[in-house]
Design a protein around this motif. Sequence first.
Motif, short mmCIF file in Angstrom:
data_model
loop_
_atom_site.label_atom_id
_atom_site.label_comp_id
_atom_site.label_asym_id
_atom_site.label_seq_id
_atom_site.Cartn_x
_atom_site.Cartn_y
_atom_site.Cartn_z
N ARG A 297 0.87 -1.02 -0.02
CA ARG A 297 0.03 0.01 -0.12
C ARG A 297 0.79 1.34 -0.15
N ILE A 298 1.86 1.26 1.07
CA ILE A 298 3.05 2.41 0.76
C ILE A 298 4.07 2.01 0.08
N LEU A 299 4.54 2.19 -0.96
CA LEU A 299 5.50 1.46 -1.73
C LEU A 299 6.97 1.62 -1.15
N HIS A 300 7.24 2.64 -0.29
CA HIS A 300 8.81 2.85 0.19
C HIS A 300 8.73 2.33 1.64
N LYS A 301 7.82 1.81 1.90
CA LYS A 301 7.54 1.72 3.51
C LYS A 301 8.87 0.53 4.12
N SER A 302 8.96 -0.35 3.19
CA SER A 302 9.88 -1.46 3.35
C SER A 302 11.31 -1.14 2.94
N LEU A 303 11.62 -0.12 2.41
CA LEU A 303 12.76 0.51 1.65
C LEU A 303 13.77 1.15 2.39
N ASP B 95 3.04 8.48 -2.84
CA ASP B 95 3.20 7.67 -1.60
C ASP B 95 4.31 8.46 -0.83
N ILE B 96 5.23 8.65 -1.69
CA ILE B 96 6.57 9.52 -0.57
C ILE B 96 6.03 10.62 -0.25
N ILE B 97 5.43 11.46 -0.90
CA ILE B 97 4.86 12.79 -0.65
C ILE B 97 3.72 12.56 0.75
N HIS B 98 2.95 11.71 0.72
CA HIS B 98 2.00 11.62 1.59
C HIS B 98 2.43 10.83 2.91
N HIS B 99 3.32 9.98 2.80
CA HIS B 99 3.90 9.33 3.81
C HIS B 99 5.25 9.54 3.85
N TYR B 100 5.90 10.73 4.11
CA TYR B 100 7.11 11.07 4.07
C TYR B 100 7.86 10.63 5.24
N GLY B 101 7.30 10.22 6.17
CA GLY B 101 8.03 9.41 7.50
C GLY B 101 8.75 8.44 7.28
N TYR B 102 8.12 7.22 6.30
CA TYR B 102 8.87 6.34 6.02
C TYR B 102 9.78 6.14 4.71
N PHE B 103 10.07 7.47 4.29
CA PHE B 103 11.09 7.66 3.23
C PHE B 103 12.33 7.76 4.04
N SER B 104 12.91 6.47 3.85
CA SER B 104 14.08 6.12 4.73
C SER B 104 15.66 6.11 3.80
N VAL B 105 16.04 7.35 3.78
CA VAL B 105 17.39 7.46 3.30
C VAL B 105 18.25 8.27 4.21
N SER B 106 19.23 7.38 4.93
CA SER B 106 19.70 7.84 6.12
C SER B 106 21.21 7.71 6.21
N THR B 107 21.93 8.30 7.04
CA THR B 107 23.29 8.01 7.16
C THR B 107 23.50 6.68 8.07
N ILE B 108 24.69 5.99 8.11
CA ILE B 108 24.85 4.93 8.94
C ILE B 108 24.65 5.28 10.32
N ASP B 109 25.30 6.40 10.71
CA ASP B 109 25.12 6.83 12.19
C ASP B 109 23.74 6.98 12.68
N LYS B 110 22.84 7.63 11.92
CA LYS B 110 21.37 7.83 12.27
C LYS B 110 20.52 6.65 12.28
N PHE B 111 21.15 5.61 11.37
CA PHE B 111 20.30 4.43 11.22
C PHE B 111 20.72 3.67 12.57
N ILE B 112 21.92 3.67 12.86
CA ILE B 112 22.45 2.72 14.17
C ILE B 112 21.72 3.61 15.36
N HIS B 113 21.60 4.98 15.42
CA HIS B 113 21.05 5.54 16.54
C HIS B 113 19.73 5.28 16.83
N LYS B 114 18.89 5.19 15.68
CA LYS B 114 17.49 4.80 15.54
C LYS B 114 17.10 3.52 16.07
N ILE B 115 18.11 2.60 15.80
CA ILE B 115 17.90 1.04 16.26
C ILE B 115 18.31 0.97 17.81
#
Length: 155
Positions: A33-39, A102-122
Amino acid sequence: MANFNIYKASAGSGKTYTLVKEYIKQGLISNGRILHKSLLAITFTNKAASEMKTRIVDALFHFKSGPNIQNESFKTLYSDLKIELKYTDSQLVEKSTKFLSDIIHHYGYFSVSTIDKFIHKIIRGFTYELDLPSNFEVEMDSDKMINDGVSSLLD
């Protein structure tokens, strides 16, 4: 099982183009339904992550023109994706328009991140399991850390 792709290349070799192309490709073949949610795309610097996000959105926006794209780099990307996915022009335009929406309406799922931000989120997600305070902070100033450690030791 999820499919993970890792691209390793030197500076100026087209990593951003490849990552943008693969991100869009995965989004276009997704049936969710949200194409980029799992990317998730991970890069090293904030500048590179920002550039990737911009290029993804710009490419999808330009794809609405179909084969009449004026920008040469987006035209090349469009052609490459069309060939790889075996889509017609109308299929690629339709899917890319939905993907952009989908990206515009569900921007919070648009996951393009740096390594450190990704690890911090985990780590933020597992503060209880890691026995960390929920309001922990990451300190990058090594002199401050040494001074705080010495002060704690002396106390």
